[in-house]
Write an enzyme that holds these catalytic residues in place. Structure first.
Site, mmCIF file in Angstrom:
data_model
loop_
_atom_site.group_PDB
_atom_site.id
_atom_site.type_symbol
_atom_site.label_atom_id
_atom_site.label_comp_id
_atom_site.label_asym_id
_atom_site.label_seq_id
_atom_site.Cartn_x
_atom_site.Cartn_y
_atom_site.Cartn_z
ATOM 1 N N TRP A 110 0.869 -1.184 0.000
ATOM 2 C CA TRP A 110 0.000 0.000 0.000
ATOM 3 C C TRP A 110 0.899 1.224 0.000
ATOM 4 O O TRP A 110 1.850 1.305 0.780
ATOM 5 C CB TRP A 110 -0.900 0.026 1.243
ATOM 6 C CG TRP A 110 -2.050 -0.909 1.142
ATOM 7 C CD1 TRP A 110 -2.105 -2.188 1.613
ATOM 8 C CD2 TRP A 110 -3.306 -0.653 0.528
ATOM 9 N NE1 TRP A 110 -3.323 -2.742 1.330
ATOM 10 C CE2 TRP A 110 -4.090 -1.819 0.658
ATOM 11 C CE3 TRP A 110 -3.853 0.453 -0.125
ATOM 12 C CZ2 TRP A 110 -5.376 -1.918 0.174
ATOM 13 C CZ3 TRP A 110 -5.149 0.347 -0.607
ATOM 14 C CH2 TRP A 110 -5.899 -0.817 -0.454
ATOM 15 N N ALA A 133 0.351 -3.571 5.522
ATOM 16 C CA ALA A 133 1.069 -3.545 6.795
ATOM 17 C C ALA A 133 0.652 -4.682 7.714
ATOM 18 O O ALA A 133 1.473 -5.217 8.461
ATOM 19 C CB ALA A 133 0.840 -2.198 7.485
ATOM 20 N N PHE A 134 -0.619 -5.075 7.659
ATOM 21 C CA PHE A 134 -1.119 -6.130 8.537
ATOM 22 C C PHE A 134 -0.380 -7.446 8.313
ATOM 23 O O PHE A 134 -0.257 -8.256 9.225
ATOM 24 C CB PHE A 134 -2.627 -6.304 8.298
ATOM 25 C CG PHE A 134 -3.350 -6.963 9.424
ATOM 26 C CD1 PHE A 134 -3.572 -6.286 10.623
ATOM 27 C CD2 PHE A 134 -3.829 -8.257 9.304
ATOM 28 C CE1 PHE A 134 -4.249 -6.889 11.666
ATOM 29 C CE2 PHE A 134 -4.507 -8.859 10.334
ATOM 30 C CZ PHE A 134 -4.722 -8.183 11.535
ATOM 31 N N ARG A 147 -10.099 2.230 11.467
ATOM 32 C CA ARG A 147 -9.464 0.918 11.306
ATOM 33 C C ARG A 147 -7.957 1.027 11.505
ATOM 34 O O ARG A 147 -7.311 0.109 11.984
ATOM 35 C CB ARG A 147 -9.781 0.360 9.910
ATOM 36 C CG ARG A 147 -9.207 -0.984 9.647
ATOM 37 C CD ARG A 147 -9.645 -1.486 8.266
ATOM 38 N NE ARG A 147 -9.171 -2.833 8.058
ATOM 39 C CZ ARG A 147 -8.017 -3.134 7.498
ATOM 40 N NH1 ARG A 147 -7.210 -2.198 7.069
ATOM 41 N NH2 ARG A 147 -7.669 -4.396 7.347
#
Length: 166
Positions: free
Chosen positions: A26, A61-62, A93
């Site tokens: 992202w 990133a998750f 979020r």
């Protein structure tokens, strides 16, 4: 190599760390600017980025902590650096993603004994326009330099601790 390369090099002048860099996709055009800073700092410290760094791209990133854990557990790396940009999209979020990623990275470090460094930025305000994109792109270069310096300093200090423990 985790700690093996570092320990082996403590008996000689050679310092050739292997560092995995996990980068979220992202905002890739911004996040990957950290690589410029990483490369620049390694060069300043007399290390070749091509033989020191292994880059791994992940969707967001998750996904960084799981990949960091796999890389740390592989034994092939002395350290892991995480790069990402978690932005406030207006739905809150980002707060739980921020917390999950940073907590996950600390857990990887403590569970594996392999140092993990974060260039995962979580700005309060990011708007997708030229001014912010340019600011954060330049900021990621600086963060890349800082995280590379921190990683190398930590690996050197761990090498010194290993030498003291003998």
């Amino acid at each position: 190599m985790n700690q093996t390369n570092v320990k082996a090099s403590s008996s000689s002048a050679a310092f050739r760390p292997r560092i995995a860099v996990v980068s979220a996709s992202w905002h890739r055009d911004i996040v990957e600017r950290a690589h410029e800073g990483l490369h620049a700092e390694l060069a300043r410290q007399g290390l070749d980025a091509a033989t020191t760094l292994t880059h791994v791209a992940v969707p967001g990133a998750f996904e960084i902590p799981l990949h960091a854990k796999k890389l740390a557990e592989s034994g092939a790396f002395d350290a892991v650096i995480a790069c990402g940009l978690i932005v406030n999209g207006g739905i809150y979020r980002h707060e739980f993603v921020n917390s999950a990623v940073i907590d996950g990275l600390m857990r990887v470090q403590l569970d594996t004994g392999v140092p993990v460094f974060s260039a995962v930025l979580t700005p309060r305000d990011f708007h997708d326009h030229d001014e912010h994109r340019n600011f954060f792109a330049a900021h990621f270069v600086k963060k890349g330099e800082e995280v590379a310096a921190a990683a190398l300093a930590t690996l050197r200090s761990l090498r010194q601790l290993d030498a003291l423990a003998r």
